[in-house]
Motif scaffolding. Structure first.
Motif, PDB file in Angstrom:
ATOM      1  N   UNK A  14       2.531   9.565  -2.546  1.00 15.72           N
ATOM      2  CA  UNK A  14       1.958   8.592  -1.617  1.00 15.72           C
ATOM      3  C   UNK A  14       0.537   8.212  -1.996  1.00 15.72           C
ATOM      4  N   UNK A  15      -0.259   9.221  -2.307  1.00 16.57           N
ATOM      5  CA  UNK A  15      -1.657   8.949  -2.639  1.00 16.57           C
ATOM      6  C   UNK A  15      -1.926   9.445  -4.056  1.00 16.57           C
ATOM      7  N   UNK A  16      -2.266   8.567  -5.005  1.00 12.48           N
ATOM      8  CA  UNK A  16      -2.660   7.174  -4.773  1.00 12.48           C
ATOM      9  C   UNK A  16      -1.602   6.140  -5.166  1.00 12.48           C
ATOM     10  N   UNK A  17      -0.434   6.579  -5.649  1.00 13.50           N
ATOM     11  CA  UNK A  17       0.487   5.628  -6.286  1.00 13.50           C
ATOM     12  C   UNK A  17       1.102   4.670  -5.276  1.00 13.50           C
ATOM     13  N   UNK A  18       1.864   5.209  -4.328  1.00 14.98           N
ATOM     14  CA  UNK A  18       2.615   4.351  -3.410  1.00 14.98           C
ATOM     15  C   UNK A  18       1.686   3.542  -2.512  1.00 14.98           C
ATOM     16  N   UNK A  19       0.670   4.197  -1.976  1.00 16.79           N
ATOM     17  CA  UNK A  19      -0.234   3.486  -1.067  1.00 16.79           C
ATOM     18  C   UNK A  19      -0.955   2.351  -1.777  1.00 16.79           C
ATOM     19  N   UNK A  20      -1.499   2.633  -2.950  1.00 16.22           N
ATOM     20  CA  UNK A  20      -2.193   1.573  -3.694  1.00 16.22           C
ATOM     21  C   UNK A  20      -1.223   0.487  -4.143  1.00 16.22           C
ATOM     22  N   UNK A  21       0.027   0.889  -4.442  1.00 15.93           N
ATOM     23  CA  UNK A  21       1.020  -0.109  -4.835  1.00 15.93           C
ATOM     24  C   UNK A  21       1.380  -1.034  -3.691  1.00 15.93           C
ATOM     25  N   UNK A  22       1.525  -0.490  -2.492  1.00 10.47           N
ATOM     26  CA  UNK A  22       1.834  -1.327  -1.329  1.00 10.47           C
ATOM     27  C   UNK A  22       0.685  -2.279  -1.023  1.00 10.47           C
ATOM     28  N   UNK A  23      -0.537  -1.787  -1.113  1.00 10.67           N
ATOM     29  CA  UNK A  23      -1.693  -2.659  -0.890  1.00 10.67           C
ATOM     30  C   UNK A  23      -1.752  -3.767  -1.936  1.00 10.67           C
ATOM     31  N   UNK A  24      -1.462  -3.418  -3.187  1.00  8.28           N
ATOM     32  CA  UNK A  24      -1.477  -4.424  -4.249  1.00  8.28           C
ATOM     33  C   UNK A  24      -0.336  -5.420  -4.086  1.00  8.28           C
ATOM     34  N   UNK A  25       0.845  -4.964  -3.604  1.00  9.19           N
ATOM     35  CA  UNK A  25       1.958  -5.883  -3.338  1.00  9.19           C
ATOM     36  C   UNK A  25       1.557  -6.910  -2.279  1.00  9.19           C
ATOM     37  N   UNK A  26       0.846  -6.430  -1.260  1.00 12.89           N
ATOM     38  CA  UNK A  26       0.394  -7.343  -0.219  1.00 12.89           C
ATOM     39  C   UNK A  26      -0.575  -8.368  -0.778  1.00 12.89           C
ATOM     40  N   UNK A  27      -1.472  -7.938  -1.652  1.00 10.05           N
ATOM     41  CA  UNK A  27      -2.395  -8.874  -2.299  1.00 10.05           C
ATOM     42  C   UNK A  27      -1.636  -9.877  -3.151  1.00 10.05           C
ATOM     43  N   UNK A  28      -0.626  -9.395  -3.881  1.00 11.09           N
ATOM     44  CA  UNK A  28       0.200 -10.294  -4.694  1.00 11.09           C
ATOM     45  C   UNK A  28       0.889 -11.348  -3.833  1.00 11.09           C
ATOM     46  N   UNK A  29       1.399 -10.922  -2.677  1.00 14.67           N
ATOM     47  CA  UNK A  29       2.029 -11.863  -1.753  1.00 14.67           C
ATOM     48  C   UNK A  29       1.017 -12.879  -1.244  1.00 14.67           C
ATOM     49  N   UNK A  30      -0.193 -12.434  -0.913  1.00 14.20           N
ATOM     50  CA  UNK A  30      -1.219 -13.368  -0.424  1.00 14.20           C
ATOM     51  C   UNK A  30      -1.620 -14.363  -1.503  1.00 14.20           C
ATOM     52  N   UNK A  31      -1.696 -13.906  -2.746  1.00 10.66           N
ATOM     53  CA  UNK A  31      -2.032 -14.820  -3.847  1.00 10.66           C
ATOM     54  C   UNK A  31      -0.985 -15.917  -3.959  1.00 10.66           C
ATOM     55  N   UNK A  32       0.302 -15.528  -3.935  1.00  9.55           N
ATOM     56  CA  UNK A  32       1.362 -16.522  -4.024  1.00  9.55           C
ATOM     57  C   UNK A  32       1.376 -17.459  -2.834  1.00  9.55           C
ATOM     58  N   UNK A  33       1.128 -16.912  -1.636  1.00 14.46           N
ATOM     59  CA  UNK A  33       1.132 -17.746  -0.429  1.00 14.46           C
ATOM     60  C   UNK A  33      -0.007 -18.754  -0.446  1.00 14.46           C
ATOM     61  N   UNK A  34      -1.229 -18.292  -0.714  1.00 12.04           N
ATOM     62  CA  UNK A  34      -2.374 -19.204  -0.724  1.00 12.04           C
ATOM     63  C   UNK A  34      -2.280 -20.194  -1.888  1.00 12.04           C
ATOM     64  N   UNK A  35      -1.784 -19.723  -3.031  1.00 17.65           N
ATOM     65  CA  UNK A  35      -1.623 -20.633  -4.165  1.00 17.65           C
ATOM     66  C   UNK A  35      -0.657 -21.761  -3.874  1.00 17.65           C
ATOM     67  N   UNK A  36       0.308 -21.502  -2.978  1.00 17.51           N
ATOM     68  CA  UNK A  36       1.273 -22.541  -2.603  1.00 17.51           C
ATOM     69  C   UNK A  36       0.721 -23.453  -1.514  1.00 17.51           C
TER      70      UNK A  36
END
Length: 276
Positions: free
Chosen positions: A73-95
């Motif tokens: 969970x720490x730091x792999x999964x938690x940081x991965x989930x946070x980064x996935x959310x950032x990736x989603x926000x990048x795609x959403x705002x870019x669109x």
């Protein structure tokens, strides 16, 4: 009587399709040209199946080191989930942030709304330029301007998506029924009124469907942008590869798979609801 007719029809021979010598020669030339092009491409790209077979041991070792994935969970999964959310926000705002620019460009670059040939060609040229420059190149440019991070990725997607979606939307606007627009022209409506009350309402379902499709594409593109420093989970994948932590890399890839599938399913549901 009907049985006789059926037997007669069944016995009728199927006429052979006659092909002129010119058609045969043309088909042969096209086939030869395609074969020659593929042969040249095969040579120039250094295709070597033997080399691939020799490298199977390296690939097997790479896969063996990636399994099992690291689900700490720490730091792999938690940081991965946070980064996935950032990736989603990048795609959403870019669109979404590219939509205002897309509307302007496709209004100027669509034959359904633009009557000035020079303006039409300029708008189409801008869209072609934004499409021709890859989003990764835009990301590298914006990284030098605003530094590493998601902001550069959003700006890169806005530029590239404006060109791609502008082309898709302009072609969708050209395919709608021209009747309402002609009626408004005869009534003396201006260009803005024509776009707002005739063209856009008729094309809205298709435009929304195309925007959702681009959201799906941009979420996946934001992963690649992370590899060049634009943030998101792509940055973590690149970092884990550089540190030879292939088990972490596999965990992040599985997260990306789940994110892409979720966005794809959501987009499909919305598109089905928009389809009459």
């Amino acid at each position: 009587m009907s049985a006789v007719i059926e037997r007669t029809v069944q016995r009728l021979p199927v006429p052979r399709r006659r092909r002129s010598p010119r058609t045969i020669i043309t088909a042969g030339l096209i086939t030869a040209a395609l074969v020659a092009l593929h042969a040249a491409a095969w040579i120039d790209t250094d295709m070597d199946l033997g080399m691939l077979a020799e490298g199977r041991h390296g690939m097997a070792r790479f896969v063996a080191e990636a399994f099992p994935p690291d689900f700490a969970w720490d730091p792999v999964v938690r940081s991965g989930l946070e980064a996935c959310l950032v990736t989603l926000w990048i795609g959403l705002l870019g669109t979404t942030l590219s939509i205002p620019f897309t509307i302007v460009l496709c209004a100027l670059g669509s034959r359904a709304t633009s009557s000035n040939a020079a303006v039409y060609q300029i708008a189409r040229g801008i869209m072609s330029f934004l499409r021709a420059v890859p989003d990764v190149v835009f990301a590298l440019i914006f990284v030098t301007a605003v530094g590493l991070g998601p902001f550069a990725g959003v700006l890169a997607l806005v530029c590239n998506n404006t060109g791609v979606m502008g082309k898709l939307w302009s072609e969708a606007m050209e395919e709608i029924d021209d009747g309402p627009a002609q009626a408004l022209r005869l009534a003396g409506a201006g260009r803005v009124q024509l776009i707002a009350h005739a063209v856009l309402p008729a094309a809205v379902p298709q435009l929304i469907g195309l925007a959702l499709y681009r959201l799906d594409v941009n979420v996946r593109a934001s992963l690649v942008l992370g590899l060049v420093g634009a943030g998101g989970i792509g940055f973590l994948i690149n970092q884990s590869i550089q540190e030879f932590r292939f088990d972490e890399m596999l965990t992040y890839i599985l997260m990306v798979l789940a994110l892409v599938v979720a966005v794809d399913v959501l987009s499909s549901v919305i598109r089905r609801r928009l389809t009459p």
